[in-house]
Motif scaffolding. Structure first.
Motif, short mmCIF file in Angstrom:
data_model
loop_
_atom_site.label_atom_id
_atom_site.label_comp_id
_atom_site.label_asym_id
_atom_site.label_seq_id
_atom_site.Cartn_x
_atom_site.Cartn_y
_atom_site.Cartn_z
N PRO A 149 0.83 -1.21 0.00
CA PRO A 149 0.00 0.00 0.00
C PRO A 149 0.87 1.26 0.00
CG PRO A 149 0.00 -1.03 2.16
CD PRO A 149 0.76 -1.96 1.25
N PHE A 150 0.22 2.39 -0.21
CA PHE A 150 0.91 3.68 -0.10
C PHE A 150 1.07 4.01 1.37
CE2 PHE A 150 -1.27 3.78 -4.20
CZ PHE A 150 -0.28 4.26 -5.05
N VAL A 151 2.29 4.37 1.79
CA VAL A 151 2.51 4.77 3.18
C VAL A 151 3.11 6.17 3.17
CG1 VAL A 151 3.74 4.26 5.32
CG2 VAL A 151 2.91 2.38 3.88
N ILE A 152 2.48 7.08 3.90
CA ILE A 152 2.98 8.46 3.92
C ILE A 152 4.18 8.56 4.84
CG2 ILE A 152 2.40 10.86 4.41
CD1 ILE A 152 -0.34 10.27 3.24
N GLU A 153 5.30 8.96 4.27
CA GLU A 153 6.55 9.04 5.03
C GLU A 153 7.16 10.42 4.85
OE1 GLU A 153 9.34 5.86 4.30
OE2 GLU A 153 7.75 4.44 3.77
N GLU A 154 8.02 10.78 5.82
CA GLU A 154 8.75 12.04 5.68
C GLU A 154 10.07 11.75 4.95
OE1 GLU A 154 8.65 15.44 8.69
OE2 GLU A 154 10.72 14.74 8.84
N LEU A 155 10.32 12.47 3.87
CA LEU A 155 11.52 12.28 3.05
C LEU A 155 12.24 13.61 2.88
CD1 LEU A 155 9.92 10.30 0.06
CD2 LEU A 155 10.84 9.32 2.17
N GLU A 156 13.46 13.53 2.31
CA GLU A 156 14.14 14.77 1.91
C GLU A 156 14.12 14.85 0.38
OE1 GLU A 156 16.93 12.72 3.92
OE2 GLU A 156 15.35 13.02 5.42
N LEU A 157 13.71 16.03 -0.11
CA LEU A 157 13.70 16.29 -1.55
C LEU A 157 14.82 17.29 -1.85
CD1 LEU A 157 12.10 16.05 -4.33
CD2 LEU A 157 10.85 18.08 -3.59
N ASP A 158 15.58 17.02 -2.95
CA ASP A 158 16.66 17.93 -3.34
C ASP A 158 16.13 19.33 -3.62
OD1 ASP A 158 18.34 15.79 -3.22
OD2 ASP A 158 18.77 15.72 -5.39
N ASP A 159 17.02 20.31 -3.50
CA ASP A 159 16.71 21.66 -3.98
C ASP A 159 16.64 21.61 -5.50
OD1 ASP A 159 16.26 23.35 -1.95
OD2 ASP A 159 18.29 24.22 -1.88
N PRO A 160 15.85 22.48 -6.13
CA PRO A 160 15.82 22.45 -7.60
C PRO A 160 17.19 22.79 -8.21
CG PRO A 160 14.54 24.31 -6.73
CD PRO A 160 14.92 23.46 -5.56
N ARG A 161 17.59 22.01 -9.20
CA ARG A 161 18.79 22.34 -9.98
C ARG A 161 18.46 23.50 -10.92
NH1 ARG A 161 21.41 16.52 -11.78
NH2 ARG A 161 21.96 15.80 -9.67
N ASP A 162 19.46 23.95 -11.69
CA ASP A 162 19.27 25.13 -12.56
C ASP A 162 18.05 25.04 -13.48
OD1 ASP A 162 21.46 26.23 -11.45
OD2 ASP A 162 22.83 25.84 -13.12
N ASN A 163 17.77 23.80 -13.95
CA ASN A 163 16.67 23.63 -14.92
C ASN A 163 15.39 23.13 -14.26
OD1 ASN A 163 17.70 21.08 -14.31
ND2 ASN A 163 17.01 20.23 -16.26
N LYS B 157 15.71 9.12 2.13
CA LYS B 157 15.28 9.07 3.53
C LYS B 157 16.52 8.66 4.30
CE LYS B 157 11.70 7.39 6.56
NZ LYS B 157 10.41 6.71 6.66
N GLY B 158 17.17 9.63 4.90
CA GLY B 158 18.49 9.36 5.49
C GLY B 158 19.44 8.92 4.38
N ASP B 159 20.04 7.74 4.52
CA ASP B 159 20.96 7.23 3.49
C ASP B 159 20.26 6.48 2.37
OD1 ASP B 159 23.03 8.20 4.96
OD2 ASP B 159 23.45 6.29 6.01
N GLU B 160 18.99 6.25 2.55
CA GLU B 160 18.27 5.41 1.60
C GLU B 160 17.74 6.24 0.41
OE1 GLU B 160 14.54 2.21 1.88
OE2 GLU B 160 14.50 4.04 3.08
N THR B 161 17.95 5.73 -0.81
CA THR B 161 17.40 6.38 -1.99
C THR B 161 15.93 6.01 -2.14
OG1 THR B 161 19.49 6.36 -3.17
CG2 THR B 161 17.51 6.46 -4.53
N ILE B 162 15.10 7.02 -2.36
CA ILE B 162 13.70 6.77 -2.70
C ILE B 162 13.53 7.22 -4.15
CG2 ILE B 162 11.27 7.24 -2.11
CD1 ILE B 162 12.75 5.96 0.24
#
Ligand SMILES: [Zn+2]
Ligand SMILES: [Zn+2]
Length: 367
Positions: A14-28, A126-131
């Motif tokens: 199922p979909f689970v709502i988690e807190e993640l880190e999203l990168d800042d936008p790159r130039d494009n 999410k920490g060291d983990e790639t999402i």
């Protein structure tokens, strides 16, 4: 930055709502604060691993919202602008250059396979983990998403922003399929197989706008077919109770329809959608069947000038089609708000359940 996203940990979870880190936008890149996101069957296909996507992943590809921040090379939008998002494409291949980005050579890697940016780098952790993200260049089952100028469309601010996400997939597919792929003409007839879902209803509305005078919906559910009348359907064929090809011939004085659209992804229905065509008629295939699905057709039927064409995202350049669809909506000629039911983002699994049970035509998550 911290975001909340609906993560699917492994195929079928199922979909689970988690807190993640999203990168800042790159130039494009463009950071969008999500207002709404439609649920589409392709999200569920991805959730179950029936598309070549990576896990854990964030899906969602009918996002709409407000631009929060843009990279230094972005000129199409600025912070505060209202935007809808759609599929992404490379912009440089033959198809993109010729104005058909839905046939982009990189459509699969950019929208599904890579799980991040076109260069393969991920956008979420999410920490060291790639999402994995980058789904349709957006992954918008999240409070914020990164997009680029390739898949963002500036929209007017006098329409509710949370309802505009479905323009980027369902509406674009059905309406673009009618306007651009089939090029439905005034006074013509069209049969829409599986026409009770959001793509089919979008095709019905577009056929009405195009001036088709026979808009035939084919389905096994009378109640759902009845709902399509308000969108412009003129005839209803219950394929569970009759031979739909015979019935369509009857409705069209024995000759068959000028156009048909197949939205069910089932080979036996595609066969019907071709067999019900008049000589020289065009059938558009919209339903996405699993890889390797074969169909059998009578070669003589094709020889009589009939065409079968595959349609992805309505063969639409989103930045051209979507503003036109909004104009039609404002004029009351494309009342797509009537097919939407809203759910809060936290209730995403409930929305999926209701969608699968056929209780809603188009579920849109609100943030
Ligand atoms: Zn391309
Ligand atoms: Zn979709």
């Amino acid at each position: 930055m911290k975001i909340k996203a609906a993560v699917v940990r492994e195929p079928g979870s199922p979909f689970v709502i988690e807190e993640l880190e999203l990168d800042d936008p790159r130039d494009n890149e463009i950071l969008v604060r999500m207002a709404g996101c439609g649920l589409c069957s392709t999200d569920l296909t991805a959730q179950h691993g029936h598309l070549p996507v990576k896990f854990p992943g964030v899906f969602g590809h009918e996002g709409s919202g407000i631009v929060e921040k843009v990279g230094s090379m972005v000129s199409m939008v600025k912070p505060g602008d209202h935007v809808a998002m759609s599929y992404t494409s490379c912009g440089g291949c033959n198809s993109c250059t010729k104005g058909h980005p839905t046939h982009c050579d990189s459509f699969f890697p950019f929208n599904f396979l890579l799980g991040g940016r076109p260069d393969g780098s991920p956008t979420m952790h999410k920490g060291d983990e790639t999402i994995y993200g980058g789904f349709f260049g957006q992954s918008s089952f999240a409070t914020y998403a990164l997009a680029t100028e390739r898949n963002i469309v500036k929209v007017p601010e006098d329409v509710p922003i949370e309802m505009l996400g479905p323009l980027g997939c369902a509406l674009q597919t059905g309406a673009g399929g009618v306007f651009y792929s089939l090029e439905v003409k005034f006074g013509s007839s069209i049969a829409i197989f599986g026409g009770t879902g959001s793509v089919g209803i979008s095709a019905i509305m577009a056929a009405a706008v195009s001036g088709a005078t026979k808009i035939i919906v084919v389905s096994r559910n009378d109640e759902k077919m009845k709902r399509t009348e308000q969108f412009g359907a003129t005839h209803f064929v219950n394929s569970g109770k009759c031979d739909p090809v015979e019935e369509i011939k009857k409705i069209t004085g024995g000759v068959g329809v000028d156009y048909s659209m197949e939205c069910t992804a089932r080979p036996e229905i595609l066969r019907q959608a071709v067999d019900c065509l008049a000589m020289g008629g065009k059938c558009g295939l919209v339903g996405a069947a699993p890889m390797g699905t074969e169909v059998s057709l009578d070669m003589q039927t094709l020889l009589d000038g009939r065409t079968v064409m595959g349609i992805v995202e309505g063969d639409a350049v989103s930045s051209i089609l979507i503003p036109k669809l909004i104009e039609l909506y404002k004029q009351g000629r494309m009342p797509f708000d009537k097919m939407i039911d809203y759910y809060s983002f936290e209730d995403i699994n409930k929305a999926v359940e209701d969608m699968q049970a056929g209780k809603v035509i188009k579920a849109v998550l609100k943030f």
